[in-house]
Design an enzyme around this catalytic site. Sequence first.
Site: not given
Ligand code: GLN
Length: 193
Positions: A50-52, A82, A110, A138-139, A174, A176
């Site tokens: 998600g978004e850390s 992630c 990151r 993903i990112r 991921h 999942e």
């Molecule tokens: N780049 C995101 C972060 O630092 C992580 C991306 C993700 O969990 N898919 O939170």
Amino acid sequence: MARIGVIALQGDVSEHVLAMQRALQGKGEVIEIPKAGLIPSCSGLVLPGGESTTISRQLANSGMTEELKAAAKAGVPILATCAGLVLVSKDIGGDAKVKPLGLMDIKIDRNAFGPQRESFEADLQVDGFEKPYRAIFIRAPAIAMAGAGVQVMARVGEAIVAARQKNLLALAFHPELTDDTRFHQIFLKMLEA
Ligand code: GLN
């Protein structure tokens, strides 16, 4: 019976619940953890992607940070993916918006793959796997440096994307989101240990 708690503050929580249920095949239950008080009842935990920055703030606000640290210290297996990987690290290189939990002796990059490679798939050669593992990034962050107690399981170029330290299994991608449950099987073995 196994009771796996998925930290449910932000990110791809429901995907993790479904993937873990698939892997467990009825041999345990999966619960969502939106607030403090539930972590101590779990035999295993998942920190989703998600978004850390957001998850870090909400962990602190909800009072779950200390519960997570205590569970990790007690040896409860934790699957961190992630953003979860960012959170379990001890060093994210001076990004003040995220307070890492310091559970794993790793330093995170990151933006390991840069904005031009927002998301991609890669066939990983994983330590102990006979066939390559198709991973979805993903990112994604990556592990830039790992301490001596960390077992590196897979890399993309120089970047470490799967690693294990005692009861922690940390993945930059991921698991999942694919049908391949091999990383979940490793996690379930950690539960039995
Ligand atoms: N780049 C995101 C972060 O630092 C992580 C991306 C993700 O969990 N898919 O939170």
